[in-house]
Design a protein around this motif. Structure first.
Motif, mmCIF file in Angstrom:
data_model
loop_
_atom_site.group_PDB
_atom_site.id
_atom_site.type_symbol
_atom_site.label_atom_id
_atom_site.label_comp_id
_atom_site.label_asym_id
_atom_site.label_seq_id
_atom_site.Cartn_x
_atom_site.Cartn_y
_atom_site.Cartn_z
ATOM 1 N N GLY A 1 3.623 -10.244 1.517
ATOM 2 C CA GLY A 1 4.566 -9.315 2.140
ATOM 3 C C GLY A 1 3.961 -7.939 2.331
ATOM 4 O O GLY A 1 4.211 -7.272 3.348
ATOM 5 N N VAL A 2 3.142 -7.497 1.375
ATOM 6 C CA VAL A 2 2.437 -6.221 1.513
ATOM 7 C C VAL A 2 1.527 -6.260 2.736
ATOM 8 O O VAL A 2 1.454 -5.311 3.519
ATOM 9 N N SER A 3 0.845 -7.398 2.911
ATOM 10 C CA SER A 3 -0.037 -7.551 4.061
ATOM 11 C C SER A 3 0.735 -7.504 5.366
ATOM 12 O O SER A 3 0.327 -6.852 6.332
ATOM 13 N N ALA A 4 1.869 -8.194 5.412
ATOM 14 C CA ALA A 4 2.676 -8.205 6.633
ATOM 15 C C ALA A 4 3.178 -6.810 6.964
ATOM 16 O O ALA A 4 3.180 -6.392 8.133
ATOM 17 N N GLN B 1 2.812 -1.838 10.338
ATOM 18 C CA GLN B 1 2.563 -0.406 10.447
ATOM 19 C C GLN B 1 1.387 -0.131 11.386
ATOM 20 O O GLN B 1 1.421 0.828 12.181
ATOM 21 N N ALA B 2 0.337 -0.975 11.290
ATOM 22 C CA ALA B 2 -0.833 -0.791 12.168
ATOM 23 C C ALA B 2 -0.452 -0.992 13.627
ATOM 24 O O ALA B 2 -0.884 -0.243 14.520
ATOM 25 N N ARG B 3 0.390 -2.008 13.889
ATOM 26 C CA ARG B 3 0.842 -2.238 15.267
ATOM 27 C C ARG B 3 1.681 -1.076 15.764
ATOM 28 O O ARG B 3 1.590 -0.672 16.936
ATOM 29 N N GLN C 1 -5.374 -23.458 -0.057
ATOM 30 C CA GLN C 1 -4.333 -22.849 0.756
ATOM 31 C C GLN C 1 -4.486 -21.334 0.680
ATOM 32 O O GLN C 1 -4.902 -20.796 -0.353
ATOM 33 N N THR C 2 -4.192 -20.658 1.775
ATOM 34 C CA THR C 2 -4.406 -19.208 1.820
ATOM 35 C C THR C 2 -3.224 -18.495 2.465
ATOM 36 O O THR C 2 -2.449 -19.088 3.217
ATOM 37 N N ARG C 3 -3.121 -17.215 2.148
ATOM 38 C CA ARG C 3 -2.201 -16.307 2.818
ATOM 39 C C ARG C 3 -2.988 -15.046 3.163
ATOM 40 O O ARG C 3 -3.863 -14.615 2.400
ATOM 41 N N ALA C 4 -2.696 -14.467 4.310
ATOM 42 C CA ALA C 4 -3.382 -13.239 4.711
ATOM 43 C C ALA C 4 -3.035 -12.113 3.759
ATOM 44 O O ALA C 4 -1.900 -11.994 3.283
ATOM 45 N N TYR C 5 -4.036 -11.285 3.477
ATOM 46 C CA TYR C 5 -3.816 -10.118 2.629
ATOM 47 C C TYR C 5 -4.225 -8.885 3.431
ATOM 48 O O TYR C 5 -4.119 -8.870 4.662
ATOM 49 N N ARG C 6 -4.711 -7.861 2.813
ATOM 50 C CA ARG C 6 -5.019 -6.603 3.476
ATOM 51 C C ARG C 6 -6.341 -6.653 4.238
ATOM 52 O O ARG C 6 -7.095 -7.620 4.148
#
Length: 311
Positions: free
Chosen positions: A296-299, A304-306, A161-166
């Motif tokens: 949450g840091v990734s989100a 911010q990028a958007r 299982q994975t979650r998106a990071y930076r």
């Protein structure tokens, strides 16, 4: 097979590493005959000869090599148990072991974990970070040797299982006198006519560059191969070649050394990292909190990028 004795395994590992029973005995403050007896007992348990005495010393047999690999893993696990129990006795109420790739540690993971641990709600949680190669990281997570890993999302994460990071962006770092240094950006193919400074073949960056060069149909000429990004920057400063390094690593330090950072335009140069684990339901409460924090840091980074793109 009877349960393997950790003390015997520890002595067996010492003999294999020193290639000498007397030296191993000296290290562990026992007599050589006691080690010989322990090894004989191990051989009786596993049903195989484990070591041979040769002119160059004591060496493991084929069966011994297999046991040596497992013994090291078992002893490492036992040491972690002792360390974790000691930490719990000192008031730590949760502990998470995180395996991480070289890039994630060099770029942002330590700061993100420090931010997690500085929160009052997490003051009783301890997080240990261990740097490892992506392929070894994934295997360790699958085998249950660590609960959480952080690596490049192009690694073979099937079954996890994975979650998106930076995210990060690979770039060329060049000596100011190098022709590439005059460019604002370039593609990887343009760099292949010059000498490179690279990381070992076992690393994810090396694998990525080798694949890209193979698709282009040109070889990479490595003038130096080093183990860290910091060492590669030192080689670039000595004008031994150019290096492919994440901008997030290069930008804070390259100007101080008079080096130029030139972003790569190739799509694969923009990398995504992933937080991986075997099963979220089986994570400890502390590990679930850490995963949620890193995700949450990734989100927040993506938002911010958007916002910058919209502005």
């Amino acid at each position: 097979m009877h349960d393997l004795d950790l003390t015997s395994l520890r002595l067996f590992v010492a003999v294999c590493e020193t290639r000498n029973i007397a030296r191993a005995a000296e290290q562990h403050h026992i007599v050589p005959s006691a080690i010989s007896k322990r090894i004989a007992q191990l051989e009786a348990v596993v049903g195989n000869v484990l070591v041979e005495r040769q002119r160059r010393g004591v060496v493991p047999t084929g069966a011994g090599e297999i046991l040596l690999e497992h013994a090291r893993a078992m002893l490492a696990g036992a040491d972690r148990v002792a360390r974790d129990m000691s930490a719990y006795g000192k008031g730590i109420k949760g502990q998470v072991r995180v395996l991480a790739s070289v890039s994630s540690i060099a770029e942002f993971l330590p700061d993100d974990i420090a931010g997690f641990m500085q929160m009052p709600a997490h003051r009783d949680i301890r997080v240990d970070i261990e740097e490892t190669l992506s392929r070894d990281l994934v295997r360790s997570i699958r085998e249950g040797l660590a609960p959480v890993g952080v690596c490049w999302d192009a690694a073979d994460l099937e079954g996890l299982q994975t979650r998106a990071y930076r995210n990060d962006h690979l770039a060329i770092v060049a000596h100011p006198s190098h022709p590439i240094a005059r460019r604002k950006r370039c593609d990887f193919e343009e760099t292949l006519e010059y000498d490179h400074v690279g990381l070992p073949a076992s690393t994810a960056v090396h694998t990525m560059l080798a694949r890209a060069a193979a698709i282009i149909g040109k070889p990479i000429s490595y003038r130096a191969v080093v183990s860290t990004f910091e060492a590669s920057l030192r080689c670039v400063r000595a004008n031994l070649g150019i290096a492919v390094v994440p901008r997030e690593v290069a930008d804070p330090v390259a100007p101080a050394h008079g080096l130029k950072t030139v972003p790569l335009t190739d799509k694969w140069a923009r990398r995504r990292f992933a937080i991986c684990f075997h099963d979220e339901a089986r994570l400890s409460p502390a590990a679930r909190l850490l995963v949620a924090h890193l995700a949450g840091v990734s989100a927040a980074e993506s938002a911010q990028a958007r916002g910058r793109a919209a502005g």
